[in-house]
Write an enzyme that holds these catalytic residues in place. Structure first.
Site, PDB file in Angstrom:
ATOM      1  N   LYS A  17       0.679  -1.368   0.159  1.00  0.00           N
ATOM      2  CA  LYS A  17      -0.614  -0.232   0.105  1.00  0.00           C
ATOM      3  C   LYS A  17       0.961   1.615  -0.236  1.00  0.00           C
ATOM      4  O   LYS A  17       2.703   1.089   0.489  1.00  0.00           O
ATOM      5  CB  LYS A  17      -1.095  -0.161   1.115  1.00  0.00           C
ATOM      6  CG  LYS A  17      -0.163  -0.233   2.533  1.00  0.00           C
ATOM      7  CD  LYS A  17       0.365   1.299   3.030  1.00  0.00           C
ATOM      8  CE  LYS A  17       0.918   0.752   4.298  1.00  0.00           C
ATOM      9  NZ  LYS A  17       1.223   2.800   5.601  1.00  0.00           N
ATOM     10  N   MET A 108       5.262   0.064   3.064  1.00  0.00           N
ATOM     11  CA  MET A 108       4.213  -0.056   2.665  1.00  0.00           C
ATOM     12  C   MET A 108       3.486  -1.435   2.807  1.00  0.00           C
ATOM     13  O   MET A 108       2.408  -1.630   1.416  1.00  0.00           O
ATOM     14  CB  MET A 108       4.760  -0.804   1.092  1.00  0.00           C
ATOM     15  CG  MET A 108       5.402   0.694   0.651  1.00  0.00           C
ATOM     16  SD  MET A 108       6.308   0.384  -1.050  1.00  0.00           S
ATOM     17  CE  MET A 108       4.102   0.084  -2.248  1.00  0.00           C
ATOM     18  N   ASP A 145      -2.464  -1.748   9.707  1.00  0.00           N
ATOM     19  CA  ASP A 145      -2.066  -2.219   8.303  1.00  0.00           C
ATOM     20  C   ASP A 145      -3.522  -3.334   7.903  1.00  0.00           C
ATOM     21  O   ASP A 145      -3.267  -3.301   6.623  1.00  0.00           O
ATOM     22  CB  ASP A 145      -0.800  -1.632   7.384  1.00  0.00           C
ATOM     23  CG  ASP A 145      -0.890  -0.632   7.634  1.00  0.00           C
ATOM     24  OD1 ASP A 145      -1.227   0.631   8.172  1.00  0.00           O
ATOM     25  OD2 ASP A 145       0.374  -0.444   7.310  1.00  0.00           O
TER      26      ASP A 145
END
Length: 310
Positions: A17, A108, A145
């Site tokens: 992400k 990420m 996340d």
């Protein structure tokens, strides 16, 4: 390592992400910060294959330094598998193979993608048949996340980032990623942010429990206009990440000079995400940066979350 699936195995792919927007509140007594973020899942994936086993084990490939990825309970994928087993009273184990493509400690969410993939893979392998809502609840217990890696797309995250609401985002966004061989510790970056704010007297005595994503960010996503979105990119962790790694600021400037609309540190870094005008513009930026000696990646979003491949 081969990731070909066979009878008695499940292969799941989950995306990394980018934080298109990341607002960070003050530090609370429990050590956490209120967040307001916009996640976008991009076309850089982690692959996880789950096989029946008597115990729990992990093997990892796709990284230069194998020691950078723990193979015990420090690994989110291992914790995800054990959490699912405990929640469903499954008395067996699983052998997980992880092929990493998302940078380790790169901001990420690669570890979170592994965890989401492990939840989906083990649920299918063991036939535990949990609902999406129950999988989401388990994911939220693993980290902020992980729920997003389950769902993918574009979403607004609030609370600690784990309270998700889908964001209306039109069209495709093209990004060029500048990755780093050396990762950045998320706790170190948050600690640096707190110190910088303390030096400026910017710490509130009573930090807010929740934050909101600004309306212009959501409007830009709805418009599907990359140029409009480029003017709203923000990451409250960026200054702290650049303090630890001044080269990140230089990478952003290089990317903009090469034709990117704007650049931002993704999450706690050190990956730099450069928003481009479109596929052709991203390829041009990638070419310029590659000629400058960098190793840029062209990705796009939004893409779906964790999905069974075979």
């Amino acid at each position: 390592m081969s990731l070909t699936a066979s009878a008695g195995t499940v292969h799941v792919r989950a995306p990394g992400k980018i934080n298109v927007y990341l607002g960070v509140g003050g530090r609370h007594d429990d050590g956490y910060h209120a967040l307001a973020t916009v996640f976008q899942a991009v076309s850089l994936y982690e692959d996880v294959v789950a096989r029946h086993a008597d115990d729990f084990s992990i093997t990892v490939s796709g990284v230069d330094d194998v020691g950078s990825v723990p193979l015990d309970d420090r690994n989110l994928a291992m914790r995800a598998a054990k959490l699912l087993a405990a929640a469903t009273e499954y008395d067996g184990g699983v052998a997980l193979e992880i092929r990493k493509n998302v940078p380790v400690a790169g901001g990420m969410g690669g570890g979170s993608a592994d965890a989401a993939a492990a939840l989906v893979a083990c649920d299918a392998l063991w036939g535990t048949g949990l609902s999406p809502a129950r999988l989401h609840d388990l994911a939220a217990r693993l980290g902020a996340d992980v729920p997003f890696a389950l769902h993918g797309g574009t979403a607004v995250g609030t609370g600690r980032g784990d309270q998700l609401n889908p964001a209306l985002a039109r069209g495709r966004l093209d990004w060029v990623l500048v990755t780093s061989e050396e990762g950045l510790s998320t706790p170190v970056v948050y600690d640096r942010l707190d110190r910088l704010r303390e030096q400026r007297g910017a710490l509130a005595d009573d930090p807010p429990l929740s934050l909101d994503v600004p309306i212009p960010v959501l409007q830009a996503l709805r418009s599907g206009d990359a140029a409009q979105l480029s003017m709203t990119l923000l990451n409250d962790l960026q200054e702290a990440a650049v303090y630890e790694r001044p080269d990140l600021d230089a990478a952003i400037r290089q990317g903009v000079d090469a034709g990117a609309l704007a650049g931002i540190v993704s999450g706690s870094g050190p990956t730099v995400a450069l928003l481009c005008t479109g596929p052709e513009g991203a390829q041009d930026v990638q070419s310029v940066l590659r000629d400058a000696g960098l190793d840029p990646l062209h990705v796009h979003g939004p893409v779906p979350g964790a999905r069974i491949i075979s």
